[in-house]
Design a protein around this motif. Sequence first.
Motif, short mmCIF file in Angstrom:
data_model
loop_
_atom_site.label_atom_id
_atom_site.label_comp_id
_atom_site.label_asym_id
_atom_site.label_seq_id
_atom_site.Cartn_x
_atom_site.Cartn_y
_atom_site.Cartn_z
N GLU A 167 0.81 -1.22 0.00
CA GLU A 167 0.00 0.00 0.00
C GLU A 167 0.85 1.27 0.00
OE1 GLU A 167 -2.54 -0.38 3.40
OE2 GLU A 167 -3.81 -1.91 2.48
N GLU A 168 2.11 1.16 -0.38
CA GLU A 168 2.99 2.32 -0.29
C GLU A 168 2.63 3.43 -1.28
OE1 GLU A 168 5.21 -0.45 -3.18
OE2 GLU A 168 3.77 -0.57 -1.53
N GLN A 169 1.84 3.11 -2.30
CA GLN A 169 1.41 4.16 -3.23
C GLN A 169 0.34 5.05 -2.61
OE1 GLN A 169 2.94 4.67 -6.16
NE2 GLN A 169 4.27 2.98 -5.53
N ARG A 170 -0.32 4.55 -1.56
CA ARG A 170 -1.41 5.32 -0.94
C ARG A 170 -1.03 5.94 0.39
NH1 ARG A 170 -6.77 3.11 0.22
NH2 ARG A 170 -5.69 1.44 1.34
N ARG A 171 -0.11 5.31 1.10
CA ARG A 171 0.18 5.79 2.46
C ARG A 171 1.60 5.41 2.85
NH1 ARG A 171 -0.18 1.97 6.39
NH2 ARG A 171 -0.84 -0.12 5.78
N GLY A 172 1.99 5.73 4.06
CA GLY A 172 3.31 5.40 4.56
C GLY A 172 4.26 6.59 4.62
#
Length: 681
Positions: free
Chosen positions: A609-614
């Motif tokens: 999910e690194e494209q959305r958050r993090g």
Amino acid sequence: MKHLSTLALWASVSLLSVSAAHAAPERFSVIFGGKTVGHLDVDTTGAHSKIDFDYKNNGRGPTMKEELDVDADGLPVAWTISGATTFGSKVSETFAKSGTTARWTDSTGPGQSVVRAPSLYVAQSGSPWALGLYARALLKRPNGELPALPGGALKLAKGETLSVAGKGGPVTVTAYTLSGIETQPETILLDGANQMFGYVTPDSAILRQGYEGEEVRLRALAAQWSTDRYVAIQKAVAHRYGAPVRIRNVRLFDPRTGTLTSRMAVIVNGTTIAAVEPNDSVASPGEVSIDGAGGTLVAGMTEMHGHLGQDSALLNLIAGITTVRDMGNDNAVLDSLITRMDASIIGGPRVVRSGFIEGKSPFSANNGILVDSEAAAVDAVRWYAARGYWQIKIYNSMNPAWVPAMVKEAHRLGLRVAGHVPAFATADQMIAAGYDEMTHINQFMLGWVIKPSEDTRTLFRLTALKRLPALDLSSPVVQHTIQLMVDGKKAIDPTLGIHENLLLNRDGQVPAGAVDYYDHLPIGEQRGLKKAWIDTSAPGDDAAYRGAYGQIVKTVRMLHDRGVFIVPGTDTGGALTYHRELELYTKAGFGNAEVLTRATWDMAKYLGEEQRRGSIEKGKLADFFLIPGDPTKDIKAIKTIAMVVKDGTFYYPSEVYPNFGIKPFAPAPSVALPTKAIAAR
């Protein structure tokens, strides 16, 4: 703070214990997952009652015996409680009132008070039957409130009245909520004579025998009553401004470099980050302005070992945890909870689901799907895959021979595999079978110190840890398992904090992990923290368990040094205990920035999910939290949170915590609304 897993049911019923004169024997069934796993038996003669409380779920549970005397007003005047808690620590609790003097002894030590007005002693280690006693006493008070001993006040609120059916015929019962000394209220059912009928939560129940068939309906009602409370809280504390929000004067934690930026401005529009700009950028008309006062913005963290319940959802969120990987639950209950959180009906994190699969045995955990054959186990994998679960989790009673087929099917369907080491198997075997991730450091290490015939479906999987001090961590058996992890690029979810609590907590002492928030909690929670989890009374056991924890920390450090990927999870409900989990990693070789990166960017990437958050970047979800300090210099800075944003909704913990009886840790930042705008909630 109290999620009703096996551990948390015991913790949350510690608010309980006894009723007034009632000659007929009272018999109750303890029910988890539709299965009766124990009993609560009460026999009363005049003002004297004897209570026998025992249940075993997941191979463990409390065993308590009590004797109680009440006065003419139904208030306790003498009370003894003995037995063992869920993890085996001994209980020897007493209370006695003579004249105006009340004396008691519990795990916190001896205490006494001069009682000049009616007061209720609230047992630390009693059974759930006490709720009926407390409720009857409170019903006699005009405001439904009484001072509590050792401190605080107990409050009663009347809820819904309904009819229940069973072998004894229809019974009209009324729901009452008890609150005031714990973070969460407790819901009980009283019959028309105000006698105890049941204790209910969304995922478990204690019901009068003969009425077990009402368990599903009553749990659903408990979920609805709980939801109503959290809906009201959400309306009061969730700020949706209906305009762009500019957060000025903040430094951003950059997880890629492990450093803080210079002072910047972050603009949120809707659910996403619209821009990250220089601090002195000119605002557009109609913006909401929040002054970060030079504090630090950190991307939302991920709790990787949760068993999320409605009572823990909002507390996790305002602790900066915007995502929870749930590691096993009542599937239907969790689905309903996710629906409510995703729709912002109640506040809580987003959830990544693990499909819990357990083998049927006398020691089964009654969660997820229980199976009795390899074919059924593989079918369970398919069930979870078809419903979008991220991984499966295999548990203690699973037949180890079925695991390769489960792993093969899971991987074919794009699911990862994590889990305990099934009884009579080893970590080496599960790694060879294809586990992607090992769950709990004790599960990983037990094979080094136990015999193949020893059964880990019981508390033995915890008590056997006292053998660890004699283990040479440089020995071939240890190094072989670690090398298997390295070569297979396996991950581990060590849940270090729960092992700290298990092995180091002692009666009467504030746990090291709780010292930073102990004084903020209501008195019931404070008492609970000063209770040991395990029995250390046998000669040598205290030193052995302390030594075991040292060996565990050394092993986690060794794994980290060898490049094994460690994921941060608690299995203790998350929220404030998650902060301690990260702090412990700094004692096992992580740097402050490294562990913060692990909790944010690394976990987003691990979950895909690194494209959305993090991280805090333009176009990503507005998921982050604000703290006054610098966590790269002191990891404890993450414990003082002034603001949390999830999906563009703003929460100020100073507004939320009072709903749980918790003193806030930091004031809210200054918020300025545009001249013609009205804040929408």
